[in-house]
Design a protein around this motif. Structure first.
Motif, PDB file in Angstrom:
ATOM      1  N   VAL A   3       0.850  -1.184   0.000  1.00 53.70           N
ATOM      2  CA  VAL A   3       0.000   0.000   0.000  1.00 53.70           C
ATOM      3  C   VAL A   3       0.892   1.241   0.000  1.00 53.70           C
ATOM      4  O   VAL A   3       2.012   1.222   0.521  1.00 53.70           O
ATOM      5  N   SER A   4       0.402   2.306  -0.573  1.00 56.64           N
ATOM      6  CA  SER A   4       1.204   3.525  -0.711  1.00 56.64           C
ATOM      7  C   SER A   4       0.846   4.603   0.297  1.00 56.64           C
ATOM      8  O   SER A   4       1.677   5.443   0.630  1.00 56.64           O
ATOM      9  N   SER A   5      -0.385   4.602   0.786  1.00 57.68           N
ATOM     10  CA  SER A   5      -0.816   5.666   1.693  1.00 57.68           C
ATOM     11  C   SER A   5      -0.209   5.462   3.085  1.00 57.68           C
ATOM     12  O   SER A   5      -0.321   4.375   3.666  1.00 57.68           O
ATOM     13  N   THR A  58      -2.930   4.452   5.531  1.00 59.12           N
ATOM     14  CA  THR A  58      -3.310   3.046   5.424  1.00 59.12           C
ATOM     15  C   THR A  58      -2.260   2.158   6.065  1.00 59.12           C
ATOM     16  O   THR A  58      -2.585   1.180   6.737  1.00 59.12           O
ATOM     17  N   LYS A 109      -5.929  12.879  -0.406  1.00 61.05           N
ATOM     18  CA  LYS A 109      -6.061  11.454  -0.144  1.00 61.05           C
ATOM     19  C   LYS A 109      -5.963  10.647  -1.429  1.00 61.05           C
ATOM     20  O   LYS A 109      -6.518  11.038  -2.460  1.00 61.05           O
ATOM     21  N   HIS A 110      -5.254   9.531  -1.383  1.00 55.43           N
ATOM     22  CA  HIS A 110      -5.057   8.640  -2.518  1.00 55.43           C
ATOM     23  C   HIS A 110      -4.378   9.342  -3.696  1.00 55.43           C
ATOM     24  O   HIS A 110      -4.529   8.936  -4.846  1.00 55.43           O
ATOM     25  N   GLY A 111      -3.630  10.413  -3.415  1.00 56.28           N
ATOM     26  CA  GLY A 111      -2.889  11.087  -4.458  1.00 56.28           C
ATOM     27  C   GLY A 111      -3.707  11.990  -5.351  1.00 56.28           C
ATOM     28  O   GLY A 111      -3.193  12.481  -6.357  1.00 56.28           O
ATOM     29  N   TRP A 112      -4.959  12.244  -4.989  1.00 55.20           N
ATOM     30  CA  TRP A 112      -5.789  13.115  -5.810  1.00 55.20           C
ATOM     31  C   TRP A 112      -5.309  14.552  -5.712  1.00 55.20           C
ATOM     32  O   TRP A 112      -4.992  15.047  -4.636  1.00 55.20           O
ATOM     33  N   TYR A 153     -14.480  13.955  -5.788  1.00 55.22           N
ATOM     34  CA  TYR A 153     -15.079  12.724  -6.289  1.00 55.22           C
ATOM     35  C   TYR A 153     -14.800  12.563  -7.774  1.00 55.22           C
ATOM     36  O   TYR A 153     -14.661  13.513  -8.504  1.00 55.22           O
ATOM     37  N   ARG A 154     -14.806  11.331  -8.237  1.00 53.55           N
ATOM     38  CA  ARG A 154     -14.886  11.060  -9.656  1.00 53.55           C
ATOM     39  C   ARG A 154     -16.353  11.090 -10.073  1.00 53.55           C
ATOM     40  O   ARG A 154     -17.241  11.251  -9.279  1.00 53.55           O
TER      41      ARG A 154
END
Length: 323
Positions: free
Chosen positions: A24-26, A29, A181-184, A286-287
């Protein structure tokens, strides 16, 4: 091959745990998975177990429920164990059929929607005025509260905020290209009153580059390093108690930013549901919407952005194949 976790030695446990953490990258996490796996190993060795099987993981879930943990806390710990089974199987340490059974262990169902804490405009104003602005630390804390209330940043994003992120676009101040978050990556408009609060802090502390928010010593001098996200959480607590809203967290201020400050479909029916999706992209990125916050090729929409009065926000309709 069910004896994956039976050995009590710390070294094999650490190697198994490293398989999960490296996948995992975060950093958030990693921290949560590390805590969940440590608890699972301790529980596993407390008494004899039949092996690392689906039945064992189900028993672990029952033990978590018996502790009275919340739904999210239980599901995160179960997810970490599922991830352990997948990584062990991929590395030849666990039979595939056992790993498949473990991954089918269900978490606890979440029923309903948690409302959380909601601040009124008066409560938010009281909280913002609580820090002592005659001190450097008070100026910093007020600026942090202003960013949380006005821009809806997460505490990790507040800690990572750099001077270079705050730029002007089309005559308006924005936090540009913030990695969340999550690189967004997203761009967030900054209300005038938030910019005034941050400028008061940076001027008093002499912050011209690097991290915006830094530790302050007893002499009122700002350090060279940034704050941790834990400090952002801790500094809110005494101010919240003094403002009469004890127990709130930084995410509650983020919720305030979404519900109170940002334009929404109820304040101006002309924008309809589309405007709500725009607000969601600014705060939660959001996407799923073909609209994005942008600072060029933009069409201006007037709305409410902060208690200091109306401002402007921007959006661009992204077309397929556009650069």
């Amino acid at each position: 091959m069910t004896d994956l976790i039976v050995v009590p030695q710390a070294a094999p446990r650490q190697r198994l745990k490293r398989l999960v953490l490296d996948s995992v990258s975060s950093p958030i996490t990693r921290r949560v998975y590390n805590l969940g796996l440590d608890e699972f190993f301790e529980w596993y060795e407390h008494e004899p177990r039949p092996g690392f099987t689906k039945a064992t993981v189900c028993a672990w879930r029952v033990a978590l429920e018996a502790r009275g943990l919340g739904t999210v806390s239980i599901n995160v710990r179960i997810t970490a164990v599922r991830k352990l089974a997948v990584e062990a199987a991929d590395n030849g340490l666990l039979a595939l059929e056992l790993a498949a059974g473990i991954t089918r262990v269900k978490g606890v169902a979440s029923k309903g929607v948690r409302m959380g804490n909601w601040l009124s405009v008066k409560q938010a104003q009281t909280l913002l005025n609580t820090p002592d602005v005659t001190t450097t630390k008070g100026l910093r804390d007020r600026a942090i509260l202003a960013v949380l209330l006005g821009c809806g940043l997460r505490r990790s994003e507040v800690a990572a905020l750099a001077v270079g992120h705050v730029q002007q676009r089309d005559g308006r101040w924005c936090i540009v290209d913030l990695v969340g978050k999550h690189g967004w990556v997203r761009t967030i408009p900054v209300p005038t009153w938030v910019k005034v609060a941050t400028d008061a802090w940076t001027s008093a502390a002499g912050v011209a580059d690097g991290y915006v928010f830094r530790p302050v010593n007893r002499a009122g001098q700002a350090g060279a390093v940034g704050l941790s996200e834990k400090v952002v959480w801790q500094l809110l607590q005494p101010y919240a108690t003094a403002a009469g809203v004890p127990g709130i967290a930084p995410h509650d201020l983020r919720r305030y930013a979404e519900s109170r400050i940002m334009p929404n479909r109820w304040l101006d029916p002309r924008f309809g549901g589309k405007f709500r999706s725009l607000r969601a992209r600014a705060i939660r990125h959001y996407r799923g919407s073909n609209c994005c916050w942008a600072t060029h090729r933009s069409r201006r929409l007037k709305g409410i952005w902060g208690p200091s009065g109306p401002s402007r926000i921007w959006f661009t309709r992204r077309t397929t194949g556009s650069n």
